[in-house]
Design a protein around this motif. Structure first.
Motif, PDB file in Angstrom:
ATOM      1  N   GLU A   1       0.023  95.520  29.903  1.00 31.94           N
ATOM      2  CA  GLU A   1       0.799  95.320  28.678  1.00 31.94           C
ATOM      3  C   GLU A   1       1.387  93.918  28.624  1.00 31.94           C
ATOM      4  OE1 GLU A   1       3.001  98.791  26.607  1.00 31.94           O
ATOM      5  OE2 GLU A   1       3.240  99.135  28.753  1.00 31.94           O
ATOM      6  N   LYS A   2       1.852  93.413  29.763  1.00 34.01           N
ATOM      7  CA  LYS A   2       2.445  92.070  29.786  1.00 34.01           C
ATOM      8  C   LYS A   2       1.403  91.008  29.474  1.00 34.01           C
ATOM      9  CE  LYS A   2       6.421  92.739  32.813  1.00 34.01           C
ATOM     10  NZ  LYS A   2       7.117  92.271  34.029  1.00 34.01           N
ATOM     11  N   ASP A   3       0.212  91.183  30.015  1.00 29.05           N
ATOM     12  CA  ASP A   3      -0.850  90.221  29.728  1.00 29.05           C
ATOM     13  C   ASP A   3      -1.279  90.317  28.273  1.00 29.05           C
ATOM     14  OD1 ASP A   3      -1.096  89.131  32.364  1.00 29.05           O
ATOM     15  OD2 ASP A   3      -1.974  91.031  32.967  1.00 29.05           O
ATOM     16  N   ALA A   4      -1.243  91.527  27.715  1.00 28.71           N
ATOM     17  CA  ALA A   4      -1.569  91.702  26.299  1.00 28.71           C
ATOM     18  C   ALA A   4      -0.612  90.906  25.420  1.00 28.71           C
ATOM     19  CB  ALA A   4      -1.515  93.188  25.937  1.00 28.71           C
ATOM     20  N   ALA A   5       0.663  90.849  25.820  1.00 31.20           N
ATOM     21  CA  ALA A   5       1.658  90.097  25.048  1.00 31.20           C
ATOM     22  C   ALA A   5       1.328  88.614  25.007  1.00 31.20           C
ATOM     23  CB  ALA A   5       3.052  90.315  25.654  1.00 31.20           C
TER      24      ALA A   5
ATOM     25  N   SER B   1      17.512  89.213  27.341  1.00 27.73           N
ATOM     26  CA  SER B   1      16.720  88.732  28.467  1.00 27.73           C
ATOM     27  C   SER B   1      16.828  87.216  28.527  1.00 27.73           C
ATOM     28  CB  SER B   1      15.255  89.154  28.284  1.00 27.73           C
ATOM     29  OG  SER B   1      14.414  88.560  29.261  1.00 27.73           O
ATOM     30  N   ARG B   2      16.473  86.644  29.656  1.00 27.87           N
ATOM     31  CA  ARG B   2      16.455  85.177  29.704  1.00 27.87           C
ATOM     32  C   ARG B   2      15.198  84.613  29.038  1.00 27.87           C
ATOM     33  NH1 ARG B   2      14.716  83.147  35.759  1.00 27.87           N
ATOM     34  NH2 ARG B   2      13.361  84.889  36.302  1.00 27.87           N
ATOM     35  N   GLY B   3      14.159  85.458  28.876  1.00 23.27           N
ATOM     36  CA  GLY B   3      12.922  84.964  28.270  1.00 23.27           C
ATOM     37  C   GLY B   3      12.186  84.048  29.220  1.00 23.27           C
ATOM     38  N   TYR B   4      11.861  84.563  30.398  1.00 19.50           N
ATOM     39  CA  TYR B   4      11.247  83.758  31.452  1.00 19.50           C
ATOM     40  C   TYR B   4       9.964  83.080  30.972  1.00 19.50           C
ATOM     41  CZ  TYR B   4       9.321  82.615  36.056  1.00 19.50           C
ATOM     42  OH  TYR B   4       8.795  81.967  37.151  1.00 19.50           O
ATOM     43  N   LYS B   5       9.850  81.782  31.240  1.00 18.24           N
ATOM     44  CA  LYS B   5       8.690  80.941  30.932  1.00 18.24           C
ATOM     45  C   LYS B   5       8.477  80.712  29.438  1.00 18.24           C
ATOM     46  CE  LYS B   5       5.749  80.667  34.946  1.00 18.24           C
ATOM     47  NZ  LYS B   5       4.363  80.695  35.451  1.00 18.24           N
ATOM     48  N   ARG B   6       9.466  80.998  28.620  1.00 18.26           N
ATOM     49  CA  ARG B   6       9.316  80.661  27.199  1.00 18.26           C
ATOM     50  C   ARG B   6       9.425  79.148  27.021  1.00 18.26           C
ATOM     51  NH1 ARG B   6      14.928  80.815  24.371  1.00 18.26           N
ATOM     52  NH2 ARG B   6      16.389  80.987  26.109  1.00 18.26           N
ATOM     53  N   LYS B   7       8.954  78.660  25.893  1.00 16.80           N
ATOM     54  CA  LYS B   7       8.952  77.222  25.623  1.00 16.80           C
ATOM     55  C   LYS B   7      10.143  76.784  24.777  1.00 16.80           C
ATOM     56  CE  LYS B   7       5.017  76.808  27.742  1.00 16.80           C
ATOM     57  NZ  LYS B   7       4.945  76.200  29.097  1.00 16.80           N
TER      58      LYS B   7
ATOM     59  N   GLU C   1       7.588  81.719  22.395  1.00 14.74           N
ATOM     60  CA  GLU C   1       8.933  81.425  21.903  1.00 14.74           C
ATOM     61  C   GLU C   1      10.020  82.226  22.614  1.00 14.74           C
ATOM     62  OE1 GLU C   1       7.606  80.513  17.266  1.00 14.74           O
ATOM     63  OE2 GLU C   1       8.290  82.506  17.870  1.00 14.74           O
ATOM     64  N   ILE C   2       9.703  83.478  22.995  1.00 16.36           N
ATOM     65  CA  ILE C   2      10.752  84.348  23.553  1.00 16.36           C
ATOM     66  C   ILE C   2      10.421  84.899  24.944  1.00 16.36           C
ATOM     67  CG2 ILE C   2      11.627  85.005  21.278  1.00 16.36           C
ATOM     68  CD1 ILE C   2      10.103  87.663  21.579  1.00 16.36           C
ATOM     69  N   GLY C   3       9.221  84.642  25.455  1.00 13.07           N
ATOM     70  CA  GLY C   3       8.826  85.196  26.744  1.00 13.07           C
ATOM     71  C   GLY C   3       8.039  86.479  26.558  1.00 13.07           C
ATOM     72  N   ASP C   4       7.188  86.803  27.540  1.00 10.28           N
ATOM     73  CA  ASP C   4       6.293  87.942  27.349  1.00 10.28           C
ATOM     74  C   ASP C   4       6.995  89.296  27.390  1.00 10.28           C
ATOM     75  OD1 ASP C   4       6.751  87.617  30.039  1.00 10.28           O
ATOM     76  OD2 ASP C   4       4.661  87.441  30.617  1.00 10.28           O
ATOM     77  N   GLU C   5       8.003  89.479  28.288  1.00 14.22           N
ATOM     78  CA  GLU C   5       8.688  90.767  28.332  1.00 14.22           C
ATOM     79  C   GLU C   5       9.479  91.048  27.046  1.00 14.22           C
ATOM     80  OE1 GLU C   5       9.044  88.601  30.991  1.00 14.22           O
ATOM     81  OE2 GLU C   5       8.646  89.724  32.867  1.00 14.22           O
ATOM     82  N   PRO C   6      10.301  90.108  26.558  1.00 16.81           N
ATOM     83  CA  PRO C   6      10.984  90.362  25.282  1.00 16.81           C
ATOM     84  C   PRO C   6      10.007  90.597  24.131  1.00 16.81           C
ATOM     85  CG  PRO C   6      12.038  88.547  26.425  1.00 16.81           C
ATOM     86  CD  PRO C   6      10.768  88.850  27.172  1.00 16.81           C
ATOM     87  N   PHE C   7       8.891  89.841  24.117  1.00 14.03           N
ATOM     88  CA  PHE C   7       7.900  90.041  23.062  1.00 14.03           C
ATOM     89  C   PHE C   7       7.318  91.450  23.132  1.00 14.03           C
ATOM     90  CE2 PHE C   7       3.477  90.097  21.670  1.00 14.03           C
ATOM     91  CZ  PHE C   7       3.607  89.653  20.370  1.00 14.03           C
ATOM     92  N   GLN C   8       7.013  91.895  24.356  1.00 13.31           N
ATOM     93  CA  GLN C   8       6.470  93.244  24.529  1.00 13.31           C
ATOM     94  C   GLN C   8       7.443  94.299  24.030  1.00 13.31           C
ATOM     95  OE1 GLN C   8       4.886  94.230  28.497  1.00 13.31           O
ATOM     96  NE2 GLN C   8       5.875  96.234  28.345  1.00 13.31           N
ATOM     97  N   MET C   9       8.731  94.141  24.354  1.00 11.30           N
ATOM     98  CA  MET C   9       9.725  95.126  23.927  1.00 11.30           C
ATOM     99  C   MET C   9       9.938  95.100  22.423  1.00 11.30           C
ATOM    100  SD  MET C   9      12.504  95.243  27.054  1.00 11.30           S
ATOM    101  CE  MET C   9      12.531  93.517  27.516  1.00 11.30           C
ATOM    102  N   LYS C  10       9.961  93.912  21.833  1.00 12.32           N
ATOM    103  CA  LYS C  10      10.132  93.814  20.385  1.00 12.32           C
ATOM    104  C   LYS C  10       8.934  94.421  19.668  1.00 12.32           C
ATOM    105  CE  LYS C  10      12.260  92.676  16.627  1.00 12.32           C
ATOM    106  NZ  LYS C  10      13.495  93.381  16.221  1.00 12.32           N
ATOM    107  N   ARG C  11       7.752  94.220  20.208  1.00  7.21           N
ATOM    108  CA  ARG C  11       6.536  94.778  19.608  1.00  7.21           C
ATOM    109  C   ARG C  11       6.544  96.303  19.673  1.00  7.21           C
ATOM    110  NH1 ARG C  11       0.763  94.573  21.908  1.00  7.21           N
ATOM    111  NH2 ARG C  11      -0.580  94.797  20.079  1.00  7.21           N
TER     112      ARG C  11
END
Length: 367
Positions: free
Chosen positions: A308-312, A79-85, A100-110
């Motif tokens: 789920e995205k907000d939870a991330a 993923s591009r990791g939208y809005k990551r720092k 660090e990685i964006g909310d969608e990648p974090f959600q999928m990794k979790r």
């Protein structure tokens, strides 16, 4: 169909949309003429994306593919990791945060800790890096990469929201299209997402007619199926049904299109109130204080339900006190295909992966 969801077009911005469209068409032509190059890879690459701004369900559909493929194949998500720092290529691990990685990648990794998850805005570089670090990878899923034409995917899945279909929309800034509707012709698969479960047969026919797909393209219709609410921190176990008479349910969202999410909860919790922030909203201490103030207006203990995205994004928020932590739940969702199309879709994906794998040998007919 969709009378209650009329697509809003800013007609006074149509001249600017025409200028924007000229630039996008020129870019696409440069790829079509091979002046700008697109790279092929030795493993199956499946792209999931859209041509609109806003949520069409990319992450849930990517997760559907993970569920489908991970039992049989070694897969990676890029993923591009939208809005990551952070910048550049980065591999997610169990210590990574959404910052660090964006909310969608974090959600999928979790949700899929054993799957390789990486972020890189440069998808071509990201794929090459993944194959260098993990030479045993068999399938790569690209999240939100339909416009990233520097990569030639094995199959490209285009999503369009039932509530804002691409043929009803206009180019930015008058509408929400990132590129002309002709861009859909690059897709191998088109999925109409967020369909109501009670969709009528005539709606299928109308949408099919208006999309004007080519014979090489497959069309599917999907909807969201929601699970039971899950405590984000250390709250007690609950179900949505148990909240039907609860008068202090607060729905909090920071996604592009929260309507379906809100409707699901309000169908059971008729007294629920809602707060909607902007898409990919990063919750601040001020936001948390505001949510706490609103949720404590009733005499009853609050129940706060987020996506789920907000939870991330909230799980690493340090400004949530212990009392509020016990109140926050998230509502998981998954994709379901309509008209019994799930089996056909699954077979098509497996067939695509097999035919684009490193060791695929086409069958020959002996004479």
């Amino acid at each position: 169909m969709n009378e209650e969801n009329t697509v809003k077009i800013h007609k006074w911005l149509l001249p600017f949309a025409a200028l924007y469209g000229t630039g996008v068409r020129l870019r696409n032509r440069l790829f079509d003429w091979e002046i700008l190059s697109s790279e092929n890879f030795p493993v199956p690459v499946i792209s999931v994306g859209n041509i609109t701004v806003g949520g069409t369900g990319k992450t849930p559909h990517t997760e559907y593919l993970i569920h489908l493929l991970s039992p049989k194949y070694k897969i990676a998500i890029l993923s591009r990791g939208y809005k990551r720092k952070t910048k550049g290529f980065r591999i997610a691990d169990d210590r990574s945060t959404s910052i660090e990685i964006g909310d969608e990648p974090f959600q999928m990794k979790r949700k899929f800790p054993n799957v390789v998850v990486a972020v890189d805005a440069n998808r071509r570089r990201g794929i090459n890096k993944l194959l260098e670090l993990y030479p045993d990878i068999e399938v790569i899923l690209l999240d939100d990469a339909f416009q990233h034409r520097y990569v030639t995917p094995s199959t490209s899945i285009l999503l369009t929201d039932f509530n804002r279909l691409i043929y009803e929309d206009k180019l930015l800034p008058a509408g929400r299209l990132r590129e002309p509707i002709s861009g859909k012709n690059r897709a191998s698969i088109v999925i109409v997402t967020k369909c109501p479960k009670g969709i009528k047969p005539i709606d299928f026919r109308i949408i099919t007619k208006h999309l004007q797909l080519f014979p090489y393209q497959r069309l599917y219709f999907s909807t969201f199926a929601y699970g039971e609410i899950i405590p984000l921190f250390n709250g007690p176990e609950r179900t949505l049904d148990s909240l039907s008479c609860h008068h202090n349910v607060l729905i909090v969202s920071g996604i592009a299109s929260p309507e379906t999410f809100e409707q699901k909860i309000k169908a059971t919790c008729t007294h629920a109130r809602s707060i909607a922030f902007g898409d990919h909203h990063n919750f601040t201490a001020k936001d948390i204080a505001y949510i706490k103030t609103i949720s404590e207006k009733e005499n009853e203990a609050p129940v706060i339900i987020v996506t789920e995205k907000d939870a991330a994004r909230l799980i690493h928020q340090k400004d949530i006190d212990e009392r509020l932590r016990k109140s926050i739940y998230y509502l998981p969702l998954k994709v379901q295909f309509l008209q019994g199309q799930g089996i056909e879709f699954d077979h098509h994906i497996f067939d695509t992966v097999m035919k684009n794998s490193r060791n695929y040998i086409p069958r020959t007919t002996e004479k």
